[in-house]
Motif scaffolding. Structure first.
Motif, PDB file in Angstrom:
ATOM      1  N   LEU A 122       4.166 -16.299   4.903  1.00 40.44           N
ATOM      2  CA  LEU A 122       4.088 -17.154   5.258  1.00 40.44           C
ATOM      3  C   LEU A 122       4.397 -17.288   6.674  1.00 40.44           C
ATOM      4  N   ASP A 123       3.275 -17.213   7.724  1.00 35.51           N
ATOM      5  CA  ASP A 123       3.260 -17.702   8.920  1.00 35.51           C
ATOM      6  C   ASP A 123       2.400 -19.169   9.260  1.00 35.51           C
ATOM      7  N   GLY A 124       2.846 -19.942   9.210  1.00 38.38           N
ATOM      8  CA  GLY A 124       2.354 -21.845  10.051  1.00 38.38           C
ATOM      9  C   GLY A 124       1.371 -21.089  10.897  1.00 38.38           C
ATOM     10  N   THR A 125       1.850 -20.179  11.889  1.00 38.03           N
ATOM     11  CA  THR A 125       1.767 -20.313  13.538  1.00 38.03           C
ATOM     12  C   THR A 125       0.559 -19.120  13.451  1.00 38.03           C
ATOM     13  N   SER A 126      -0.511 -19.006  12.275  1.00 37.03           N
ATOM     14  CA  SER A 126      -1.544 -18.077  12.731  1.00 37.03           C
ATOM     15  C   SER A 126      -2.917 -17.922  12.167  1.00 37.03           C
ATOM     16  N   GLU A 127      -3.711 -17.964  12.684  1.00 32.21           N
ATOM     17  CA  GLU A 127      -4.841 -18.257  12.513  1.00 32.21           C
ATOM     18  C   GLU A 127      -5.829 -17.334  11.721  1.00 32.21           C
ATOM     19  N   ASP A 128      -5.481 -16.481  11.400  1.00 29.52           N
ATOM     20  CA  ASP A 128      -5.488 -15.075  10.031  1.00 29.52           C
ATOM     21  C   ASP A 128      -4.990 -15.407   8.993  1.00 29.52           C
ATOM     22  N   THR A 129      -5.898 -14.694   8.345  1.00 32.00           N
ATOM     23  CA  THR A 129      -5.565 -14.131   7.025  1.00 32.00           C
ATOM     24  C   THR A 129      -3.823 -13.502   7.251  1.00 32.00           C
ATOM     25  N   LEU A 130      -3.155 -13.677   5.897  1.00 33.42           N
ATOM     26  CA  LEU A 130      -1.838 -12.387   6.369  1.00 33.42           C
ATOM     27  C   LEU A 130      -2.354 -11.075   5.249  1.00 33.42           C
ATOM     28  N   GLU A 131      -1.800 -10.403   6.122  1.00 35.37           N
ATOM     29  CA  GLU A 131      -2.151  -8.665   5.178  1.00 35.37           C
ATOM     30  C   GLU A 131      -0.441  -8.341   5.777  1.00 35.37           C
ATOM     31  N   GLU A 132      -0.843  -6.734   5.297  1.00 34.91           N
ATOM     32  CA  GLU A 132       0.380  -5.927   5.274  1.00 34.91           C
ATOM     33  C   GLU A 132       0.359  -4.746   4.994  1.00 34.91           C
ATOM     34  N   SER A 133       0.997  -4.209   5.986  1.00 35.76           N
ATOM     35  CA  SER A 133       1.118  -2.632   5.585  1.00 35.76           C
ATOM     36  C   SER A 133       2.602  -2.182   5.241  1.00 35.76           C
ATOM     37  N   SER A 134       2.072  -0.637   4.495  1.00 32.88           N
ATOM     38  CA  SER A 134       2.518   0.292   4.017  1.00 32.88           C
ATOM     39  C   SER A 134       2.602   1.016   4.540  1.00 32.88           C
ATOM     40  N   SER A 135       3.862   2.186   4.411  1.00 34.63           N
ATOM     41  CA  SER A 135       3.340   4.036   4.523  1.00 34.63           C
ATOM     42  C   SER A 135       3.392   4.328   2.936  1.00 34.63           C
ATOM     43  N   PHE A 136       3.026   5.765   2.645  1.00 30.97           N
ATOM     44  CA  PHE A 136       3.527   6.037   1.511  1.00 30.97           C
ATOM     45  C   PHE A 136       3.813   7.622   1.860  1.00 30.97           C
ATOM     46  N   THR A 137       3.937   8.462   0.855  1.00 33.66           N
ATOM     47  CA  THR A 137       4.074   9.886   0.978  1.00 33.66           C
ATOM     48  C   THR A 137       3.443  10.183  -0.723  1.00 33.66           C
ATOM     49  N   PHE A 138       2.653  11.155  -1.503  1.00 36.92           N
ATOM     50  CA  PHE A 138       2.243  11.820  -1.970  1.00 36.92           C
ATOM     51  C   PHE A 138       2.050  13.385  -2.187  1.00 36.92           C
ATOM     52  N   GLY A 139       2.271  14.148  -3.335  1.00 38.33           N
ATOM     53  CA  GLY A 139       3.150  15.306  -3.864  1.00 38.33           C
ATOM     54  C   GLY A 139       2.468  16.190  -4.623  1.00 38.33           C
ATOM     55  N   ASP A 140       0.709  16.048  -4.220  1.00 31.61           N
ATOM     56  CA  ASP A 140      -0.121  16.467  -5.011  1.00 31.61           C
ATOM     57  C   ASP A 140      -1.556  16.374  -4.329  1.00 31.61           C
ATOM     58  N   PHE A 141      -2.558  16.774  -3.915  1.00 27.78           N
ATOM     59  CA  PHE A 141      -3.624  16.261  -4.437  1.00 27.78           C
ATOM     60  C   PHE A 141      -4.813  17.433  -4.776  1.00 27.78           C
ATOM     61  N   ASP A 142      -6.043  16.736  -5.069  1.00 28.97           N
ATOM     62  CA  ASP A 142      -7.189  16.903  -4.821  1.00 28.97           C
ATOM     63  C   ASP A 142      -8.283  17.051  -4.567  1.00 28.97           C
ATOM     64  N   ILE A 143      -9.258  17.500  -4.447  1.00 28.54           N
ATOM     65  CA  ILE A 143      -9.768  17.221  -3.039  1.00 28.54           C
ATOM     66  C   ILE A 143     -11.418  17.556  -4.078  1.00 28.54           C
ATOM     67  N   LEU A 144     -12.417  15.784  -5.140  1.00 29.23           N
ATOM     68  CA  LEU A 144     -12.854  16.520  -5.991  1.00 29.23           C
ATOM     69  C   LEU A 144     -14.186  16.287  -5.470  1.00 29.23           C
ATOM     70  N   GLU A 145     -14.847  15.732  -4.192  1.00 20.32           N
ATOM     71  CA  GLU A 145     -15.805  16.222  -3.779  1.00 20.32           C
ATOM     72  C   GLU A 145     -15.510  15.976  -2.103  1.00 20.32           C
ATOM     73  N   THR A 146     -17.050  16.972  -1.432  1.00 23.97           N
ATOM     74  CA  THR A 146     -16.788  17.364  -0.408  1.00 23.97           C
ATOM     75  C   THR A 146     -18.150  16.904   0.752  1.00 23.97           C
ATOM     76  N   PHE A 147     -18.276  16.896   1.158  1.00 28.89           N
ATOM     77  CA  PHE A 147     -19.612  16.300   2.263  1.00 28.89           C
ATOM     78  C   PHE A 147     -20.249  17.689   2.476  1.00 28.89           C
ATOM     79  N   LYS A 148     -21.845  17.363   2.794  1.00 27.36           N
ATOM     80  CA  LYS A 148     -22.657  18.044   2.265  1.00 27.36           C
ATOM     81  C   LYS A 148     -22.956  18.848   3.933  1.00 27.36           C
TER      82      LYS A 148
END
Length: 148
Positions: A122-148
Motif C-alpha cells: 500500500l502507498d497512501g502518499t503516491s499519486e501513481d499506481t502500485l507496481e512491482e519489480s522482480s528478477s528471475f533466472t531461466f534454465g533454457d530457451f528457444d528462439i522461435l522466430e527472428t526478425f527479417k
C-alpha cells in the motif's frame, strides 16, 4: 541507412506465461527483459603471454516490472513455500511491431524461477499506481522466430 519507422517499438508485442498447464497473458507487464551471459574459463599455459578464454557454460537472467495485480511470481513462490514444489514456468515474449516491417521476434524462456515478489503493498502518499519489480533466472530457451 535505417528509416525511423524500421526501429522496433518496445510497446508492440505480447508476453504469455505458462504455469503448469495454465496459460496467462501477462498484459499487466510494463517491462520485461531477458539476457544470456556466457561463462568463460581462463586458459593459461607455459609460454603463453596472453590469457585466453574458453566458453564453459551460460546463465540466463531477467527482470520485469508489472502493475501490482500480477500474481504469477507471487503464486509460484507461494506454491513452493507451501508444498516444496516450484511450478514449471515458461515465458513467451514476442516483439511484433508491424510498422517496422521486420517481422516478429519470439523467445521462449524455460525453467523460469522468480527470485522475489511483493506479498502485500500500500502507498497512501503516491499519486501513481502500485507496481512491482522482480528478477528471475531461466534454465533454457528457444528462439522461435527472428526478425527479417
Amino acid at each position: 541507412m535505417i528509416k525511423a519507422n524500421q526501429a522496433i517499438s518496445g510497446k508492440e508485442g505480447t508476453v504469455y506465461a505458462t504455469v503448469g498447464s495454465s496459460r496467462y497473458e501477462m498484459a499487466e507487464l510494463k517491462t520485461i527483459s531477458a539476457q544470456i551471459a556466457v561463462k568463460v574459463a581462463n586458459v593459461q599455459a607455459i609460454g603463453m603471454r596472453m590469457e585466453k578464454g574458453k566458453v564453459v557454460g551460460a546463465a540466463g537472467t531477467g527482470d520485469l516490472t508489472a502493475h501490482y495485480f500480477s500474481n504469477v511470481a507471487r503464486q509460484a513462490i507461494a506454491t513452493y513455500v507451501k508444498t516444496g514444489v516450484y511450478p514449471d514456468i515458461t515465458i513467451k515474449v514476442t516483439n511484433a511491431d508491424v510498422q517496422a516491417q521486420k517481422g516478429r521476434h519470439t523467445v521462449l524462456l524455460k525453467e523460469v524461477i522468480f527470485n522475489d515478489s511483493i506479498l502485500a503493498a500500500l502507498d497512501g502518499t503516491s499519486e501513481d499506481t502500485l507496481e512491482e519489480s522482480s528478477s528471475f533466472t531461466f534454465g533454457d530457451f528457444d528462439i522461435l522466430e527472428t526478425f527479417k
